[in-house]
Design a protein around this motif. Structure first.
Motif, PDB file in Angstrom:
ATOM      1  N   ARG A  63       0.809  -1.229   0.000  1.00 33.35           N
ATOM      2  CA  ARG A  63       0.000   0.000   0.000  1.00 33.35           C
ATOM      3  C   ARG A  63       0.842   1.280   0.000  1.00 33.35           C
ATOM      4  NH1 ARG A  63      -5.044  -2.064  -0.392  1.00 33.35           N
ATOM      5  NH2 ARG A  63      -5.534  -3.698   1.067  1.00 33.35           N
ATOM      6  N   GLN A  64       1.877   1.275  -0.806  1.00 34.91           N
ATOM      7  CA  GLN A  64       2.702   2.470  -0.959  1.00 34.91           C
ATOM      8  C   GLN A  64       2.213   3.251  -2.183  1.00 34.91           C
ATOM      9  OE1 GLN A  64       6.736   1.188  -1.243  1.00 34.91           O
ATOM     10  NE2 GLN A  64       6.721   0.178   0.748  1.00 34.91           N
ATOM     11  N   PRO A  65       1.968   4.526  -2.026  1.00 40.08           N
ATOM     12  CA  PRO A  65       1.446   5.295  -3.157  1.00 40.08           C
ATOM     13  C   PRO A  65       2.433   5.431  -4.317  1.00 40.08           C
ATOM     14  CG  PRO A  65       1.859   6.740  -1.284  1.00 40.08           C
ATOM     15  CD  PRO A  65       2.087   5.331  -0.809  1.00 40.08           C
ATOM     16  N   GLN A  66       3.722   5.231  -4.071  1.00 42.27           N
ATOM     17  CA  GLN A  66       4.714   5.344  -5.136  1.00 42.27           C
ATOM     18  C   GLN A  66       4.614   4.207  -6.143  1.00 42.27           C
ATOM     19  OE1 GLN A  66       5.219   5.218  -1.875  1.00 42.27           O
ATOM     20  NE2 GLN A  66       7.133   6.155  -1.258  1.00 42.27           N
ATOM     21  N   HIS A  67       3.835   3.170  -5.823  1.00 40.50           N
ATOM     22  CA  HIS A  67       3.760   2.036  -6.740  1.00 40.50           C
ATOM     23  C   HIS A  67       3.230   2.465  -8.103  1.00 40.50           C
ATOM     24  CE1 HIS A  67      -0.592   1.723  -5.973  1.00 40.50           C
ATOM     25  NE2 HIS A  67      -0.643   0.912  -7.015  1.00 40.50           N
ATOM     26  N   MET A  68       2.470   3.544  -8.141  1.00 38.72           N
ATOM     27  CA  MET A  68       1.947   4.025  -9.425  1.00 38.72           C
ATOM     28  C   MET A  68       3.071   4.542 -10.317  1.00 38.72           C
ATOM     29  SD  MET A  68      -1.654   5.803  -8.390  1.00 38.72           S
ATOM     30  CE  MET A  68      -0.952   6.873  -7.156  1.00 38.72           C
ATOM     31  N   ALA A  95      -9.562   3.536  -7.481  1.00 29.60           N
ATOM     32  CA  ALA A  95      -9.491   4.799  -6.754  1.00 29.60           C
ATOM     33  C   ALA A  95     -10.855   5.486  -6.697  1.00 29.60           C
ATOM     34  CB  ALA A  95      -8.469   5.727  -7.420  1.00 29.60           C
TER      35      ALA A  95
END
Length: 173
Positions: free
Chosen positions: A25-30, A104
């Motif tokens: 659940r790290q937002p940088q994965h995008m 999202a």
């Protein structure tokens, strides 16, 4: 061959980092996913460009030197299935991205997006292996055509040097 291997390794590394980032659940994965998707599309476009250029070159040589027309059939057997593989692998990452956007907004479940994202790794790996195998077969066909084309060093090669009837070479202005 090495260039495609390095590009696909970078893409797979990006997909793995994106999947790990998504699972934790790290937002940088995008960012990893967008980078991997861009590299994947670049890889598939580059593969298609190489195949289109080599296919044209082989067709030109077959026409110019009256080589066996079975070479064109063998070329098509290598070249045509590649398009489906490349389109599916590249468009699959778009589906994963759209499912992430839908997640999202609450339209797609987290599990569905997760399974789609994780399955992108083996799908890309399978596509990369298929493209690599077709590259190897195409390289063998190029070597076979090159062995039949007469040169100044060896004018007695199998090709008789006469163009097929109706053959018009490409002209570049």
């Amino acid at each position: 061959f090495r260039l495609f291997a390095y590009i696909n390794i970078a893409c797979l590394a990006g997909l793995i980092m994106a999947a790990y980032g998504g699972l934790t659940r790290q937002p940088q994965h995008m960012l990893f996913a967008l980078s991997a998707g861009s590299v994947s599309i670049f890889s598939h476009c580059l593969a298609m460009a190489v195949f289109m250029g080599v296919a044209r070159l082989i067709r030109e040589h077959v026409g110019r030197y009256s080589l066996d027309l079975a070479l064109i059939g063998r070329l098509n057997a290598i070249y045509h299935p590649l398009l489906g593989t490349v389109l599916f692998a590249a468009s699959y990452l778009v589906v994963v991205g759209l499912s992430g956007a839908g997640m999202a907004n609450g339209w797609v479940s987290v599990r569905l997006h997760g399974w789609l994202a994780i399955s992108a790794i083996p799908i890309h790996l399978i596509a990369a292996v298929r493209v690599f195998r077709r590259q190897r077969r195409l390289h063998g066909l190029v070597e076979e055509v090159a062995a039949q084309v007469p040169t100044t060093d060896n004018p007695d090669r199998p090709a008789d040097g006469k163009a097929l009837p109706g053959f018009v070479p490409d002209v570049v202005d």
